[in-house]
Design a protein around this motif. Structure first.
Motif, PDB file in Angstrom:
ATOM      1  N   PRO A   1     -43.828  13.803  -1.221  1.00 11.71           N
ATOM      2  CA  PRO A   1     -43.839  15.264  -1.082  1.00 11.71           C
ATOM      3  C   PRO A   1     -44.295  15.692   0.312  1.00 11.71           C
ATOM      4  O   PRO A   1     -45.091  15.018   0.956  1.00 11.71           O
ATOM      5  N   THR A   2     -43.780  16.838   0.758  1.00  7.61           N
ATOM      6  CA  THR A   2     -44.189  17.380   2.048  1.00  7.61           C
ATOM      7  C   THR A   2     -45.343  18.375   1.911  1.00  7.61           C
ATOM      8  O   THR A   2     -46.000  18.690   2.889  1.00  7.61           O
ATOM      9  N   HIS A   3     -45.567  18.872   0.665  1.00  4.14           N
ATOM     10  CA  HIS A   3     -46.612  19.865   0.389  1.00  4.14           C
ATOM     11  C   HIS A   3     -47.414  19.451  -0.839  1.00  4.14           C
ATOM     12  O   HIS A   3     -46.893  18.742  -1.711  1.00  4.14           O
ATOM     13  N   ASP A   4     -48.652  19.911  -0.941  1.00  3.64           N
ATOM     14  CA  ASP A   4     -49.448  19.636  -2.137  1.00  3.64           C
ATOM     15  C   ASP A   4     -49.093  20.639  -3.235  1.00  3.64           C
ATOM     16  O   ASP A   4     -48.239  21.513  -3.054  1.00  3.64           O
ATOM     17  N   ASN A   5     -49.741  20.532  -4.391  1.00  4.79           N
ATOM     18  CA  ASN A   5     -49.430  21.404  -5.528  1.00  4.79           C
ATOM     19  C   ASN A   5     -49.767  22.870  -5.288  1.00  4.79           C
ATOM     20  O   ASN A   5     -49.303  23.738  -6.022  1.00  4.79           O
ATOM     21  N   ASP A   6     -50.582  23.152  -4.278  1.00 10.68           N
ATOM     22  CA  ASP A   6     -50.920  24.533  -3.934  1.00 10.68           C
ATOM     23  C   ASP A   6     -50.004  25.093  -2.850  1.00 10.68           C
ATOM     24  O   ASP A   6     -50.210  26.202  -2.362  1.00 10.68           O
ATOM     25  N   GLY A   7     -48.998  24.299  -2.434  1.00 15.06           N
ATOM     26  CA  GLY A   7     -48.052  24.755  -1.420  1.00 15.06           C
ATOM     27  C   GLY A   7     -48.487  24.518   0.005  1.00 15.06           C
ATOM     28  O   GLY A   7     -47.799  24.931   0.935  1.00 15.06           O
ATOM     29  N   GLN A   8     -49.624  23.845   0.197  1.00 14.69           N
ATOM     30  CA  GLN A   8     -50.109  23.558   1.547  1.00 14.69           C
ATOM     31  C   GLN A   8     -49.383  22.337   2.111  1.00 14.69           C
ATOM     32  O   GLN A   8     -49.317  21.288   1.461  1.00 14.69           O
ATOM     33  N   LYS A   9     -48.847  22.466   3.306  1.00 12.62           N
ATOM     34  CA  LYS A   9     -48.132  21.363   3.937  1.00 12.62           C
ATOM     35  C   LYS A   9     -49.104  20.238   4.289  1.00 12.62           C
ATOM     36  O   LYS A   9     -50.184  20.481   4.826  1.00 12.62           O
ATOM     37  N   PHE A  10     -48.698  18.998   3.959  1.00 10.45           N
ATOM     38  CA  PHE A  10     -49.505  17.846   4.363  1.00 10.45           C
ATOM     39  C   PHE A  10     -49.408  17.684   5.873  1.00 10.45           C
ATOM     40  O   PHE A  10     -48.311  17.785   6.441  1.00 10.45           O
ATOM     41  N   PRO A  11     -50.532  17.413   6.544  1.00 11.31           N
ATOM     42  CA  PRO A  11     -50.467  17.224   7.998  1.00 11.31           C
ATOM     43  C   PRO A  11     -49.739  15.921   8.347  1.00 11.31           C
ATOM     44  O   PRO A  11     -49.686  14.981   7.551  1.00 11.31           O
ATOM     45  N   VAL A  12     -49.175  15.892   9.540  1.00  9.42           N
ATOM     46  CA  VAL A  12     -48.463  14.699  10.013  1.00  9.42           C
ATOM     47  C   VAL A  12     -49.366  13.472   9.917  1.00  9.42           C
ATOM     48  O   VAL A  12     -48.915  12.389   9.540  1.00  9.42           O
ATOM     49  N   SER A  13     -50.653  13.637  10.217  1.00  9.52           N
ATOM     50  CA  SER A  13     -51.581  12.500  10.171  1.00  9.52           C
ATOM     51  C   SER A  13     -51.659  11.896   8.768  1.00  9.52           C
ATOM     52  O   SER A  13     -51.816  10.682   8.613  1.00  9.52           O
ATOM     53  N   HIS A  14     -51.525  12.728   7.739  1.00  2.09           N
ATOM     54  CA  HIS A  14     -51.535  12.239   6.354  1.00  2.09           C
ATOM     55  C   HIS A  14     -50.333  11.324   6.119  1.00  2.09           C
ATOM     56  O   HIS A  14     -50.474  10.236   5.548  1.00  2.09           O
ATOM     57  N   HIS A  15     -49.151  11.750   6.586  1.00  4.32           N
ATOM     58  CA  HIS A  15     -47.951  10.932   6.429  1.00  4.32           C
ATOM     59  C   HIS A  15     -48.033   9.663   7.278  1.00  4.32           C
ATOM     60  O   HIS A  15     -47.596   8.596   6.841  1.00  4.32           O
ATOM     61  N   GLN A  16     -48.610   9.763   8.461  1.00  6.77           N
ATOM     62  CA  GLN A  16     -48.752   8.580   9.318  1.00  6.77           C
ATOM     63  C   GLN A  16     -49.664   7.545   8.669  1.00  6.77           C
ATOM     64  O   GLN A  16     -49.390   6.344   8.739  1.00  6.77           O
ATOM     65  N   GLU A  17     -50.716   8.013   8.019  1.00  2.00           N
ATOM     66  CA  GLU A  17     -51.630   7.095   7.333  1.00  2.00           C
ATOM     67  C   GLU A  17     -50.914   6.404   6.172  1.00  2.00           C
ATOM     68  O   GLU A  17     -51.064   5.200   5.969  1.00  2.00           O
ATOM     69  N   TRP A  18     -50.130   7.173   5.404  1.00  2.57           N
ATOM     70  CA  TRP A  18     -49.368   6.595   4.294  1.00  2.57           C
ATOM     71  C   TRP A  18     -48.357   5.576   4.813  1.00  2.57           C
ATOM     72  O   TRP A  18     -48.236   4.478   4.269  1.00  2.57           O
ATOM     73  N   ASP A  19     -47.654   5.921   5.903  1.00  2.00           N
ATOM     74  CA  ASP A  19     -46.686   4.998   6.504  1.00  2.00           C
ATOM     75  C   ASP A  19     -47.357   3.691   6.912  1.00  2.00           C
ATOM     76  O   ASP A  19     -46.813   2.606   6.684  1.00  2.00           O
ATOM     77  N   LYS A  20     -48.536   3.790   7.499  1.00  2.00           N
ATOM     78  CA  LYS A  20     -49.261   2.582   7.921  1.00  2.00           C
ATOM     79  C   LYS A  20     -49.646   1.737   6.712  1.00  2.00           C
ATOM     80  O   LYS A  20     -49.533   0.512   6.740  1.00  2.00           O
ATOM     81  N   THR A  21     -50.081   2.379   5.640  1.00  2.00           N
ATOM     82  CA  THR A  21     -50.442   1.649   4.421  1.00  2.00           C
ATOM     83  C   THR A  21     -49.232   0.889   3.884  1.00  2.00           C
ATOM     84  O   THR A  21     -49.338  -0.295   3.542  1.00  2.00           O
ATOM     85  N   VAL A  22     -48.090   1.556   3.833  1.00  2.00           N
ATOM     86  CA  VAL A  22     -46.868   0.905   3.354  1.00  2.00           C
ATOM     87  C   VAL A  22     -46.505  -0.260   4.265  1.00  2.00           C
ATOM     88  O   VAL A  22     -46.162  -1.353   3.800  1.00  2.00           O
ATOM     89  N   GLN A  23     -46.595  -0.045   5.568  1.00  2.00           N
ATOM     90  CA  GLN A  23     -46.270  -1.116   6.512  1.00  2.00           C
ATOM     91  C   GLN A  23     -47.202  -2.307   6.329  1.00  2.00           C
ATOM     92  O   GLN A  23     -46.756  -3.454   6.356  1.00  2.00           O
ATOM     93  N   ASP A  24     -48.485  -2.041   6.135  1.00  2.00           N
ATOM     94  CA  ASP A  24     -49.449  -3.126   5.943  1.00  2.00           C
ATOM     95  C   ASP A  24     -49.156  -3.929   4.676  1.00  2.00           C
ATOM     96  O   ASP A  24     -49.339  -5.146   4.645  1.00  2.00           O
ATOM     97  N   ILE A  25     -48.697  -3.252   3.634  1.00  2.00           N
ATOM     98  CA  ILE A  25     -48.438  -3.921   2.353  1.00  2.00           C
ATOM     99  C   ILE A  25     -47.065  -4.584   2.325  1.00  2.00           C
ATOM    100  O   ILE A  25     -46.934  -5.745   1.927  1.00  2.00           O
ATOM    101  N   ALA A  26     -46.030  -3.855   2.748  1.00  2.00           N
ATOM    102  CA  ALA A  26     -44.658  -4.331   2.576  1.00  2.00           C
ATOM    103  C   ALA A  26     -43.972  -4.755   3.870  1.00  2.00           C
ATOM    104  O   ALA A  26     -42.881  -5.302   3.830  1.00  2.00           O
ATOM    105  N   GLY A  27     -44.579  -4.468   5.007  1.00  2.00           N
ATOM    106  CA  GLY A  27     -43.986  -4.858   6.277  1.00  2.00           C
ATOM    107  C   GLY A  27     -43.152  -3.770   6.925  1.00  2.00           C
ATOM    108  O   GLY A  27     -42.727  -3.919   8.061  1.00  2.00           O
ATOM    109  N   GLY A  28     -42.895  -2.677   6.215  1.00  2.00           N
ATOM    110  CA  GLY A  28     -42.126  -1.582   6.800  1.00  2.00           C
ATOM    111  C   GLY A  28     -41.471  -0.734   5.734  1.00  2.00           C
ATOM    112  O   GLY A  28     -41.582  -1.001   4.544  1.00  2.00           O
TER     113      GLY A  28
END
Length: 73
Positions: free
Chosen positions: A7-34
């Motif tokens: 999701p790009t927004h939380d349940n209250d309609g607030q947009k997730f910051p880019v840093s939140h998505h970058q952290e998630w991307d890094k977690t996925v990369q660390d676990i699955a390689g990309g």
């Protein structure tokens, strides 16, 4: 191959910051390689319990990994 709708927004309609998505991307990369990020899409769904209708923007992400890795993600 798995596809996760991020999701790009939380349940209250607030947009997730880019840093939140970058952290998630890094977690996925660390676990699955990309992952493969696709363009933002719009989704619609109905909450079966309440009948409420929702419309939201999501980022489709494809991840090649094992069942155990997707559970960790």
């Amino acid at each position: 191959m798995w596809e996760v709708m991020v999701p790009t927004h939380d349940n209250d309609g607030q947009k997730f910051p880019v840093s939140h998505h970058q952290e998630w991307d890094k977690t996925v990369q660390d676990i699955a390689g990309g992952q493969t990020l696709l363009g933002v899409v719009r989704g619609r769904w109905i909450d079966e319990a309440t009948g409420a209708k929702y419309e939201e923007s999501m980022i489709p992400v494809r991840i090649a990994c094992t069942s155990e890795q997707i559970d960790e993600i």
